[in-house]
Design a protein around this motif. Sequence first.
Motif, PDB file in Angstrom:
ATOM      1  N   THR A 208       0.926  -1.236   0.166  1.00 62.61           N
ATOM      2  CA  THR A 208      -0.071   0.028   0.150  1.00 62.61           C
ATOM      3  C   THR A 208       0.969   1.242  -0.030  1.00 62.61           C
ATOM      4  O   THR A 208       0.131   2.505   0.175  1.00 62.61           O
ATOM      5  CB  THR A 208      -0.842   0.081   1.307  1.00 62.61           C
ATOM      6  N   GLY A 209       2.058   1.049  -0.065  1.00 64.57           N
ATOM      7  CA  GLY A 209       3.071   2.337  -0.160  1.00 64.57           C
ATOM      8  C   GLY A 209       4.607   1.642  -0.253  1.00 64.57           C
ATOM      9  O   GLY A 209       4.769   0.463  -0.467  1.00 64.57           O
ATOM     10  N   GLU A 210       5.627   2.641  -0.191  1.00 66.75           N
ATOM     11  CA  GLU A 210       7.049   2.072  -0.320  1.00 66.75           C
ATOM     12  C   GLU A 210       7.224   1.023   0.536  1.00 66.75           C
ATOM     13  O   GLU A 210       6.808   0.996   1.909  1.00 66.75           O
ATOM     14  CB  GLU A 210       8.040   3.367  -0.126  1.00 66.75           C
ATOM     15  N   TRP A 251       7.383   2.157  -4.698  1.00 65.81           N
ATOM     16  CA  TRP A 251       6.024   3.163  -4.607  1.00 65.81           C
ATOM     17  C   TRP A 251       6.249   4.597  -5.535  1.00 65.81           C
ATOM     18  O   TRP A 251       7.332   4.611  -6.239  1.00 65.81           O
ATOM     19  CB  TRP A 251       5.555   3.365  -3.499  1.00 65.81           C
TER      20      TRP A 251
END
Length: 298
Positions: A208-210, A251
């Motif tokens: 959901t992100g880096e 990301w």
Amino acid sequence: MVDRPNKPMALATTPGLPPQAQVNITHNNSRVSAVLPTGESVEVLLYGATLISWKDRAGSERLWLSEGAKLDGSKAVRGGIPLVFPVFGTAPEHKAAGNLPQHGFARTSKWEFLGKSTSESQGKNESSVKLDFGLSAATIDDETKKLWPYNFSLIYSVSLTPTTLSPASRSPTMDIAQVSVTGLDEAEYIDKVDGAKAKKQSGTVSITGETDRVYTPAKGPSEPVVVSEGGRTVYSVVRDNLEDVVVWNPWTDKAQGMADFEPKDGYKNMICIEAGAVKGWQKLEKGDTFEGAQTISV
């Protein structure tokens, strides 16, 4: 030259024998490709012994390779399957490896192609092929020898069957929002995005992100790490003597900052699953060897 006993020789086609894998050296002797009789194929760049393509029998690509990747030997390849040695990341405090570049020098050295071997499964009429590559203290360039003045010899084998690839994987996906990784539940991990804090995984992994994590799976190397998309299994990864698994996705911001990461929104279509000995050093006495492998099933 890398000293390898029983070095495989090129196999000639013999009338009356079942079809075998075809192996070719192309692009001015800079790439090695292999195609099974059933159509599956791989392509390995001798620069870094980097596996830049793995296709199924229909010709669909199974590896993510940046559109901006440099394949001319000018820098490490962005994507595909790299080989990391003798250090993962950097180790500025380590006496021997402190001056080495990011991820060592194996992925930026010219490897030798040692040959191929092929086989056919009994009763299944399925062929396989193994490509062998070598790198040693005698074949690295002078600048690398200054950074790593130690005697060593590496043998790297890439084996392909109609349903598996050994050893490694960067997995292409259609939608990272639909991707989940199982087999890491209860695993201790280092979260490099969150100040290298030690954490413990609970349940499946989603992106959901880096993401930049070094996992040590609780059930050991033989327990499959499974990448799924929308509930459908895409890959199953089983390791041999490699205790750790890196899960990585740059990301938005990191992708923007990488000149060779193309397209910039490519992070939506890839996840990196890397097996290795990452958290600690492998100590070898003189004359010892270390062997590790992984198998990717589809």
